[in-house]
Scaffold this motif. Structure first.
Motif: not given
Length: 392
Positions: A3-5, A91-97
Motif C-alpha cells: 500500500i502506497a500512501l 510495486k504497490p497494489d493500491v495507491v492512496h493519495i
C-alpha cells in the motif's frame, strides 16, 4: 498487500492530514489489520537530519523547495529519478493519495503508468488555502490567474483518480461539487479518534479553571488556514467588552511572527498565552482546564484537534456548515455560529455569563461533551481496507 500512501505534507511538519497518514500507515502495517507492507511517499521540506528509521513503515522523500513569499513548500517528483524508482520497485497494489497538490498529481500519473488503482482522499478546502497563500491581494489579476490555474490542476487530479473519498459532507458539497464542479460518486469516510491512554482527573477542570475568567484554547499548526487572525479579533472584541478572557495557543508554525505582531497591534498581548508545541499529556491538561476550544477554520474538514479538545470536556465553537461543525451537537458538545465576528463574541459572552450565574449547569455541558466519542481508527482503517481490496 503493498500500500502506497502519498502526501505533500508529512512530519516533521505536523497537522491533521499528516496525522491521518501516519495513523493509517501504522494501523495498516500492524498485525491487527494484516501486517500490510506500507510506504509513504512525500517530500523532505528542506529539513536536515530527518530520521524515519524508527517508524514501522517505509518513508521515501523527494527534496522540498521553499516557495518564495509564502510559508509553504513544493517539490518536483517528476524530476527525481530515485524517487520514481523507489515507487516502481515498491510495486504497490493500491495507491492512496492524500493531497491534490504536486505529489497528488505525480501519484495519479504513476499509478496509471504501472496499471494500479488510485484512491484520492480530499481532506481540506484547498481552494480556500490557495486564496490565502497566493502572495497577492484577492482583487489582483495575477492572484486570480494563479488560483484559477491551481483549481484547474485540482479538478484534473480529482477526475483522474480511480476512486475519490472525502471526510465530510461539507468537503463534498463545498469543495468538490461547488468549487470543482465534480459530479462523480464520492465516498465519505470520516476521521477516527482513538481515546488515548491518558488519565484525566474528572475534577481537573474544577481544580485548575479560573472561575472568574473565560479560558479559551486552540491547538494546531500556526498558519493562516486556521483563521487565527479571526480568533484574535474575537479576543480583542471580548476584551473591549470587559470579558476577562485568556486565549491559549498550542502549536508552532511559520505564521507565528505575523500573529505576534497582531497581538501588539490589537493591544491584547496579556490576554494571549503562546505555549508552543505540547506533548499529548500537557495538551490534554490544557483542554481540560479551558472553557472552550475556538476553531473558526474553513480550511479543515474534520478537525482532529477539535475531537481531542472535546475528549477532554472542552466544547468546540465552529463556523456553521463546515466539516468541523458536522461533529457538533448544538449545546451538547459545542456550538456553531455564522461566520460573523459579533455572533462569535455574543455566544462566548452568553457562555461566560452562564458560567458565572449557573456553574452547575455549565459543568453538565462539559460532561456531555466528553461522552460523545466518534468511531476509532481501527474502524476507519477497516473501511479503507475494504476500499483497497475492491480496487486492487
Amino acid at each position: 498487500m503493498n500500500i502506497a500512501l502519498c502526501t505533500d505534507s508529512f512530519p516533521p511538519v505536523m497537522g491533521g492530514t499528516e496525522f491521518v497518514v501516519d495513523v493509517l500507515a501504522r494501523k495498516l502495517s500492524s498485525k491487527l489489520h494484516g501486517s500490510h507492507n506500507v510506504a509513504v511517499f512525500t517530500q523532505d521540506f528542506c529539513h536536515k537530519n530527518i530520521n524515519d528509521s524508527d517508524l514501522p513503515y517505509k518513508v521515501y522523500r523527494t527534496k522540498g523547495v521553499k516557495i518564495p513569499f509564502v510559508e509553504e513548500f513544493t517539490c518536483y517528483p517528476k524530476l527525481d529519478n530515485n524517487f520514481i524508482e523507489a515507487f516502481v520497485n515498491f510495486k504497490p497494489d493500491v495507491v492512496h493519495i492524500h493531497t491534490v497538490d504536486v505529489i497528488g498529481n505525480w501519484a495519479v500519473e504513476m499509478a496509471k503508468s504501472i496499471k494500479v488503482k488510485s484512491i484520492l482522499t480530499v481532506h481540506t478546502r484547498y481552494v480556500y488555502a490557495y486564496d490565502l497563500f497566493t502572495p497577492f491581494s484577492e482583487d489582483n489579476f495575477v492572484h486570480q490567474k494563479i488560483v484559477e490555474m491551481l483549481k484547474t490542476k485540482n479538478i484534473e487530479i480529482v477526475k483522474n483518480a480511480d476512486v475519490v473519498t472525502t471526510v465530510s459532507d461539507s468537503s463534498l458539497h463545498e469543495e468538490l461539487q461547488k468549487s470543482y464542479g465534480i459530479d462523480r460518486e464520492v465516498a465519505i469516510i470520516r476521521n477516527g479518534f482513538d481515546s488515548p491512554v491518558v488519565k484525566i482527573d474528572s475534577n481537573y477542570y474544577l481544580k485548575n479553571n479560573e472561575r472568574n475568567k473565560f479560558l479559551i484554547s486552540f491547538s494546531g499548526r500556526v498558519n493562516k488556514t486556521k483563521n487565527l487572525n479571526f480568533s484574535l479579533q474575537v479576543i480583542l472584541e471580548l476584551v473591549n467588552r470587559n470579558i476577562p478572557v485568556v486565549f491559549y495557543i498550542a502549536g508552532e508554525g511559520a505564521a507565528k511572527r505575523h500573529y505576534v505582531k497582531c497581538l501588539e497591534e490589537y493591544g491584547i498581548r496579556e490576554h494571549v498565552v503562546w505555549l508552543g508545541r505540547l506533548n499529548q499529556d500537557d495538551l490534554f491538561k490544557l483542554h481540560s482546564k479551558c472553557d472552550l476550544f475556538l476553531f473558526p477554520s474553513i480550511f479543515d474538514n474534520d478537525s482532529i484537534a477539535a475531537m481531542e479538545a472535546r475528549f477532554c470536556g472542552c466544547p468546540t465553537m465552529a463556523i456553521k456548515d463546515t466539516g468541523t461543525a458536522e461533529r457538533i451537537v448544538e449545546g451538547v458538545n459545542g456550538y456553531t455560529v455564522n461566520y460573523e465576528l459579533d455572533e462569535f463574541v455574543s455566544k462566548i459572552i452568553e457562555l461566560y455569563n452562564m458560567k458565572q450565574s449557573n456553574f452547575e449547569e455549565y459543568i453538565k455541558i462539559r460532561k456531555s461533551t466528553s461522552e460523545l466519542i466518534p468511531k476509532n481508527w481501527d474502524e476507519v482503517t477497516n473501511e479503507y481496507l475494504e476500499l483497497y481490496k475492491g480496487n486492487s
